[in-house]
Scaffold this motif. Structure first.
Motif, PDB file in Angstrom:
ATOM      1  N   SER A 178       0.848  -1.189   0.000  1.00 50.32           N
ATOM      2  CA  SER A 178       0.000   0.000   0.000  1.00 50.32           C
ATOM      3  C   SER A 178       0.886   1.242   0.000  1.00 50.32           C
ATOM      4  O   SER A 178       1.920   1.272   0.674  1.00 50.32           O
ATOM      5  CB  SER A 178      -0.886  -0.013   1.247  1.00 50.32           C
ATOM      6  OG  SER A 178      -1.449   1.255   1.455  1.00 50.32           O
ATOM      7  N   GLN A 205      -8.044  -4.364   1.481  1.00 53.43           N
ATOM      8  CA  GLN A 205      -7.560  -3.198   2.212  1.00 53.43           C
ATOM      9  C   GLN A 205      -8.692  -2.663   3.067  1.00 53.43           C
ATOM     10  O   GLN A 205      -9.844  -2.620   2.623  1.00 53.43           O
ATOM     11  CB  GLN A 205      -7.074  -2.120   1.229  1.00 53.43           C
ATOM     12  CG  GLN A 205      -6.135  -1.131   1.883  1.00 53.43           C
ATOM     13  CD  GLN A 205      -5.574  -0.099   0.919  1.00 53.43           C
ATOM     14  OE1 GLN A 205      -5.904   1.060   1.012  1.00 53.43           O
ATOM     15  NE2 GLN A 205      -4.711  -0.511   0.014  1.00 53.43           N
ATOM     16  N   PHE A 207      -8.403   0.532   5.172  1.00 60.53           N
ATOM     17  CA  PHE A 207      -7.839   1.714   5.827  1.00 60.53           C
ATOM     18  C   PHE A 207      -8.866   2.835   5.702  1.00 60.53           C
ATOM     19  O   PHE A 207      -9.765   2.937   6.512  1.00 60.53           O
ATOM     20  CB  PHE A 207      -6.492   2.056   5.199  1.00 60.53           C
ATOM     21  CG  PHE A 207      -5.821   3.257   5.794  1.00 60.53           C
ATOM     22  CD1 PHE A 207      -5.599   3.330   7.154  1.00 60.53           C
ATOM     23  CD2 PHE A 207      -5.410   4.308   5.003  1.00 60.53           C
ATOM     24  CE1 PHE A 207      -4.995   4.440   7.723  1.00 60.53           C
ATOM     25  CE2 PHE A 207      -4.801   5.412   5.556  1.00 60.53           C
ATOM     26  CZ  PHE A 207      -4.595   5.484   6.914  1.00 60.53           C
ATOM     27  N   PHE A 211     -11.911  -2.497   0.345  1.00 63.62           N
ATOM     28  CA  PHE A 211     -12.112  -3.001  -1.008  1.00 63.62           C
ATOM     29  C   PHE A 211     -11.236  -4.227  -1.263  1.00 63.62           C
ATOM     30  O   PHE A 211     -10.228  -4.438  -0.588  1.00 63.62           O
ATOM     31  CB  PHE A 211     -11.833  -1.898  -2.048  1.00 63.62           C
ATOM     32  CG  PHE A 211     -10.527  -1.199  -1.884  1.00 63.62           C
ATOM     33  CD1 PHE A 211      -9.386  -1.682  -2.501  1.00 63.62           C
ATOM     34  CD2 PHE A 211     -10.428  -0.048  -1.113  1.00 63.62           C
ATOM     35  CE1 PHE A 211      -8.177  -1.024  -2.355  1.00 63.62           C
ATOM     36  CE2 PHE A 211      -9.219   0.604  -0.958  1.00 63.62           C
ATOM     37  CZ  PHE A 211      -8.090   0.116  -1.584  1.00 63.62           C
ATOM     38  N   GLU A 213      -8.767  -6.901  -3.392  1.00 58.56           N
ATOM     39  CA  GLU A 213      -7.644  -6.880  -4.320  1.00 58.56           C
ATOM     40  C   GLU A 213      -7.143  -8.310  -4.520  1.00 58.56           C
ATOM     41  O   GLU A 213      -7.549  -9.222  -3.801  1.00 58.56           O
ATOM     42  CB  GLU A 213      -6.512  -6.025  -3.764  1.00 58.56           C
ATOM     43  CG  GLU A 213      -6.880  -4.573  -3.570  1.00 58.56           C
ATOM     44  CD  GLU A 213      -5.761  -3.766  -2.938  1.00 58.56           C
ATOM     45  OE1 GLU A 213      -5.429  -2.712  -3.465  1.00 58.56           O
ATOM     46  OE2 GLU A 213      -5.223  -4.202  -1.914  1.00 58.56           O
ATOM     47  N   LYS A 228       0.152  -6.583  -7.341  1.00 62.41           N
ATOM     48  CA  LYS A 228      -1.261  -6.748  -6.998  1.00 62.41           C
ATOM     49  C   LYS A 228      -2.140  -6.039  -8.011  1.00 62.41           C
ATOM     50  O   LYS A 228      -1.678  -5.209  -8.792  1.00 62.41           O
ATOM     51  CB  LYS A 228      -1.543  -6.251  -5.586  1.00 62.41           C
ATOM     52  CG  LYS A 228      -1.374  -4.766  -5.415  1.00 62.41           C
ATOM     53  CD  LYS A 228      -1.949  -4.278  -4.105  1.00 62.41           C
ATOM     54  CE  LYS A 228      -1.914  -2.754  -4.085  1.00 62.41           C
ATOM     55  NZ  LYS A 228      -2.648  -2.138  -3.023  1.00 62.41           N
ATOM     56  N   SER A 229      -3.398  -6.406  -8.018  1.00 59.53           N
ATOM     57  CA  SER A 229      -4.376  -5.736  -8.862  1.00 59.53           C
ATOM     58  C   SER A 229      -5.644  -5.542  -8.048  1.00 59.53           C
ATOM     59  O   SER A 229      -5.802  -6.149  -6.992  1.00 59.53           O
ATOM     60  CB  SER A 229      -4.666  -6.562 -10.116  1.00 59.53           C
ATOM     61  OG  SER A 229      -5.210  -7.815  -9.765  1.00 59.53           O
ATOM     62  N   ARG A 230      -6.500  -4.691  -8.539  1.00 59.00           N
ATOM     63  CA  ARG A 230      -7.695  -4.342  -7.768  1.00 59.00           C
ATOM     64  C   ARG A 230      -8.941  -4.941  -8.406  1.00 59.00           C
ATOM     65  O   ARG A 230      -9.094  -4.930  -9.626  1.00 59.00           O
ATOM     66  CB  ARG A 230      -7.831  -2.823  -7.704  1.00 59.00           C
ATOM     67  CG  ARG A 230      -8.958  -2.351  -6.807  1.00 59.00           C
ATOM     68  CD  ARG A 230      -8.902  -0.875  -6.588  1.00 59.00           C
ATOM     69  NE  ARG A 230      -7.717  -0.501  -5.809  1.00 59.00           N
ATOM     70  CZ  ARG A 230      -7.360   0.755  -5.568  1.00 59.00           C
ATOM     71  NH1 ARG A 230      -8.067   1.738  -6.043  1.00 59.00           N
ATOM     72  NH2 ARG A 230      -6.279   1.009  -4.853  1.00 59.00           N
ATOM     73  N   ALA A 232     -12.179  -4.044  -7.044  1.00 58.99           N
ATOM     74  CA  ALA A 232     -13.075  -2.885  -6.999  1.00 58.99           C
ATOM     75  C   ALA A 232     -12.538  -1.903  -5.978  1.00 58.99           C
ATOM     76  O   ALA A 232     -11.800  -2.294  -5.069  1.00 58.99           O
ATOM     77  CB  ALA A 232     -14.488  -3.316  -6.612  1.00 58.99           C
ATOM     78  N   GLY A 233     -12.905  -0.639  -6.127  1.00 58.77           N
ATOM     79  CA  GLY A 233     -12.500   0.360  -5.143  1.00 58.77           C
ATOM     80  C   GLY A 233     -13.644   0.654  -4.186  1.00 58.77           C
ATOM     81  O   GLY A 233     -14.603  -0.123  -4.095  1.00 58.77           O
ATOM     82  N   GLY A 234     -13.535   1.755  -3.472  1.00 58.91           N
ATOM     83  CA  GLY A 234     -14.636   2.203  -2.635  1.00 58.91           C
ATOM     84  C   GLY A 234     -14.587   1.703  -1.211  1.00 58.91           C
ATOM     85  O   GLY A 234     -13.536   1.323  -0.698  1.00 58.91           O
TER      86      GLY A 234
ATOM     87  N   GLY B 113      -8.176   3.676  -2.783  1.00 55.56           N
ATOM     88  CA  GLY B 113      -9.471   3.081  -3.078  1.00 55.56           C
ATOM     89  C   GLY B 113     -10.532   3.989  -3.647  1.00 55.56           C
ATOM     90  O   GLY B 113     -11.691   3.596  -3.730  1.00 55.56           O
ATOM     91  N   THR B 115     -11.087   4.883  -6.705  1.00 57.64           N
ATOM     92  CA  THR B 115     -11.647   4.295  -7.923  1.00 57.64           C
ATOM     93  C   THR B 115     -11.183   2.840  -8.040  1.00 57.64           C
ATOM     94  O   THR B 115     -10.439   2.350  -7.207  1.00 57.64           O
ATOM     95  CB  THR B 115     -11.160   5.043  -9.179  1.00 57.64           C
ATOM     96  OG1 THR B 115      -9.753   4.791  -9.319  1.00 57.64           O
ATOM     97  CG2 THR B 115     -11.387   6.535  -9.081  1.00 57.64           C
TER      98      THR B 115
END
Lengths: 391, 193
Positions: A178, A205, A207, A211, A213, A228-230, A232-234, B113, B115
Motif C-alpha cells: 500500500s 484493504q 484503511f 475493497f 484486491e 497486486k491488482s484491484r 473494486a474500489g470504494g 481506493g 476508484t
C-alpha cells in the motif's frame, strides 16, 4: 548547470531507466487458474460428513481465522491465530497437521510477536490473520498480518517459508503493498494456484476504504516476486473469496460493509484482469467472512452466516447457475448467542471438501464432507414441500 | 551485507537528516561545533531506547520506505544549512513541490481506493521508472536542478536499497507528498491573493 553535465545526467537517467525496464518485467496481473477439482480425485463414493475440532483443549480465550493447505502426501495443515483477544500483543500463530483420516496434531506456535519483531527489525503490536500455501515443490509459504498500530487499519502483510513441512520457518519478510505507510493490507481467504506456477491470493484493504484486491505471486529461486491488482474500489465490499469457474473465468464473493447486508459478487472472464462491478446476491451477510468453492458437478458451494444481523449460525448454500441464484443447503451450526465465523473452504487431497471455521471464538472446527453428501442433501431439499429458502 | 541491514541503514538516513536540520535551528550561520553537535546529537537521539526499541526502529514502524526523493531533498537542505550556500534555487524547490504534489494527487486518492484504478500497480512495472526519466530529462534540459534529485529513485531502485520493490516508494512517500501539497497550496494561495 553546464550543458555537458546536463546531457551526462540525462544519459544516466535513461541508462538507469533502461536497466530497470530490463530487470523489472513485472508480475502478470492475470493468469490461467488451475482448478482444484482437476487436481484431486472426484470426492465421490458414499455420502460422508464428519465434524472435528482441530484444537481440542487448546484453552485459549480466543482463536480465529483458520486456513488449510494440502501438503505433500496425504498431509493436511491448518494455521490460525490465538491469544487473549484480537489484536492483543500475546497473539501467536498456531500450526497443526493431520495425516488424512487421522486426528490433528497438538497445535504448536510457529510465530509469535517477539520472533517477528526480531525478523523485521522493528516493533510489532500484534499478529493477525494467517494463510498457508503449499507450493508444488513441497515448501510451505505462510502469509500473515502484523499490526503496527491501532487495529486492522494499521496492519501490514508479511511472509515466511518452510522447507520442512512447517517445523521451521524462514526469517519473516514484509511485503510493501500500500502506498500510504503500507497501511493496511490483509489476507484471509484461500489462494488459487496458476498454471504458470504462481499463485493468486485474494487480499483486501481496510484503511480509508474497504475493497478487494488480488496479490499475484511467483516463487523465483526462493525469492518471492509479487504485484497486486484491484477488483473494486470504494468502501462497500471486501474480504474476497476467489472461485475459479474455469481457467480464465472466475468470480469472487465479497463481504458486505454496507447497509444492504447481502453477499456481493463480481466476475472476471479474462483471468482476473478485469472485474465486473460488484452486485449483491440474495444471500444475507452480517458483515462477516464467507468462503466459496466450485464443486465437481459445476455447482458453486458457499459457506456463510445465514443472517443479516449476527454470526450465530453457519450455513452452506448451492448455486447451479454460477451464482445467479442460491439455495440454502444446510445449517451446520445454529445456536443463539454464539458465534460461528470465518469459514474457509478447501479441497483436500482425497477429493473431499474441508470447511474450517471459528467455533464460539475458542475452537477451530473442521467439517469434512464429500460431493455425494452434498448431492444427497440437495436432493432431499428438493423433495421438501416449498423447496428452499433462497431463490 | 544482508538486505535487512541495508534497508534499515537506508531507512535511518532520512530521519537523521530531518532531525539534524531541526537541531540546527534557524540560525543561518551556525558555528562548526554546533553543526557537528547537531549531526551527532541527531544520530544518538535516534538510538534512544523507547519501550525496548531505539527511536529509529519506531520511525520504521511508520515510515519504512522514505523515498529517495525526500532523502535527496533533505540532503540538499542540510548541505545548504551546513555550507551556507544555496544549492537549490527557488525554481528548483518549486519544481520539487510541484512534482511531489502532482504525484501525490495521482497516487494516494486512487491508491487508497477512490476508484477501481490502482496506480500503485504501475510501480511494479517499467512504466513509472521511464516516466520518471522523462520528467527528469525535461527538468535537466530546462536547467532545473531538481532533475538531478529525480535520478536518485532510479539509482536507489536499481540497487534495491529499500524494503519495497515498488518504484512509487522510491519516488514518493506520504511525508514528501504532504509537504509538497502544503507548499503548492500555499504558493497558489499567495498567487491568487
Amino acid at each position: 548547470m553546464a550543458l555537458p553535465l546536463r546531457w551526462l545526467l540525462i544519459g544516466m537517467a535513461w541508462l538507469m531507466a533502461g536497466a530497470l525496464y530490463l530487470c523489472r518485467p513485472g508480475i502478470p496481473r492475470s493468469g490461467d487458474f488451475t482448478m482444484a477439482v482437476n487436481a484431486a480425485s472426484p470426492g465421490l463414493g458414499s455420502p460422508n460428513f464428519q465434524k472435528t475440532i482441530v484444537n481440542p483443549g487448546q484453552g485459549l480465550p480466543m482463536v480465529h481465522v483458520a486456513s488449510l493447505a494440502t501438503m505433500s502426501g496425504d498431509m493436511e495443515a491448518a494455521v490460525w491465530y490465538g491469544g487473549s483477544a484480537e489484536c492483543a500483543p500475546d497473539v501467536k500463530i498456531y500450526f497443526s497437521e493431520s495425516e488424512h483420516g487421522s486426528g490433528w496434531s497438538t497445535p504448536r506456535v510457529i510465530l509469535d510477536r517477539q520472533k517477528v519483531e526480531a525478523d523485521l527489525g522493528r516493533p510489532v503490536q500484534a499478529l493477525g490473520n494467517a494463510l498457508l500455501l503449499a507450493n508444488p515443490d513441497g515448501t510451505l509459504r505462510l502469509f500473515f498480518v502484523t499490526i503496527a498500530m491501532g487495529r486492522w487499519s494499521g496492519s501490514q502483510l508479511n511472509t515466511s517459508r518452510s522447507h520442512d513441512g512447517g517445523l521451521t520457518w524462514s526469517r519473516a519478510e514484509r511485503l510493501t503493498l500500500s502506498p500510504f505507510f503500507n497501511f493496511s493490507e490483509l489476507v484471509r481467504n484461500r489462494a488459487v494456484s496458476l498454471l504458470s506456477g504462481g499463485w493468486c491470493v485474494p487480499i483486501y484493504q481496510e484503511f480509508l476504504g474497504k475493497f478487494p484486491e488480488l496479490l499475484w505471486l511467483k516463487e523465483n529461486q526462493g525469492n518471492l516476486e509479487y504485484g497486486k491488482s484491484r477488483i473494486a474500489g470504494g468502501c462497500s465490499s471486501f474480504q474476497p473469496s476467489l472461485v475459479p469457474i474455469d481457467a480464465r473465468r472466475a468470480l469472487v464473493f465479497l463481504r458486505d460493509y454496507t447497509d444492504n447486508r447481502k453477499i456481493f459478487l463480481s466476475r472476471s472472464d479474462d483471468g482476473g484482469r478485469i472485474w465486473t462491478k460488484p452486485t449483491q446476491t440474495q444471500l444475507p451477510n452480517p458483515d462477516s467472512g464467507i468462503s466459496g468453492l466450485k464443486l465437481n458437478n459445476g455447482k458453486l458451494l458457499i459457506a456463510y452466516n445465514d443472517s443479516p444481523l449476527c454470526r450465530d449460525n453457519l450455513a452452506l448454500a448451492l448455486s447451479d447457475d454460477q451464482g445467479a441464484s442460491w439455495e440454502k443447503l444446510v445449517a451446520l451450526e445454529n445456536e443463539s448467542g454464539s458465534t460461528f465465523a470465518y469459514p474457509f473452504l478447501s479441497r483436500s487431497s482425497d477429493g473431499s471438501i474441508d470447511l474450517a471455521y471459528t467455533r464460539k471464538g475458542k475452537e477451530i472446527a473442521l467439517a469434512r464432507f464429500n460431493d455425494t453428501w452434498i448431492e444427497e442433501t440437495w436432493a432431499s431439499l428438493e423433495k421438501l414441500p416449498g423447496g428452499s429458502n433462497h431463490q | 551485507m544482508s538486505s535487512l541491514i541495508l534497508h534499515q541503514l537506508y531507512a535511518g538516513v532520512a530521519p537523521w537528516l530531518a532531525l539534524s536540520l531541526l537541531l540546527l535551528g534557524r540560525n543561518p550561520f551556525p558555528s562548526r561545533p554546533r553543526m557537528l553537535g547537531a549531526l551527532l546529537l541527531a544520530f544518538f537521539v535516534l538510538w534512544i531506547p523507547v519501550v525496548g526499541w531505539p527511536l529509529f526502529a519506531w520511525c520504521r514502524v511508520l515510515e519504512i520506505n522514505p523515498s529517495f526523493t525526500l532523502t535527496g531533498l533533505l540532503c540538499v537542505a542540510l548541505w545548504q544549512r551546513l555550507s551556507s550556500k544555496s544549492v537549490f534555487r527557488s525554481e528548483d524547490w518549486t519544481a520539487a513541490w510541484v512534482v511531489g504534489a502532482s504525484a501525490t494527487l495521482i497516487l494516494y486518492p486512487m491508491g487508497l481506493g477512490l476508484t477501481s484504478i490502482d496506480p500503485c500497480t504501475w510501480g511494479w512495472g517499467a512504466t513509472l521508472p521511464i516516466s520518471t526519466a522523462v520528467v527528469a530529462s525535461g527538468l535537466l534540459i530546462a536547467g532545473n536542478r531538481f532533475g538531478m534529485i529525480l535520478l536518485l529513485p532510479l539509482l536507489g531502485s536499481l540497487f534495491h536499497l529499500q524494503e519495497s520493490a515498488n518504484f512509487w516508494d522510491a519516488l514518493m512517500d506520504p511525508l514528501y507528498g504532504a509537504t509538497s501539497l502544503g507548499v503548492v497550496s500555499y504558493l497558489l494561495w499567495r498567487r491568487l491573493r
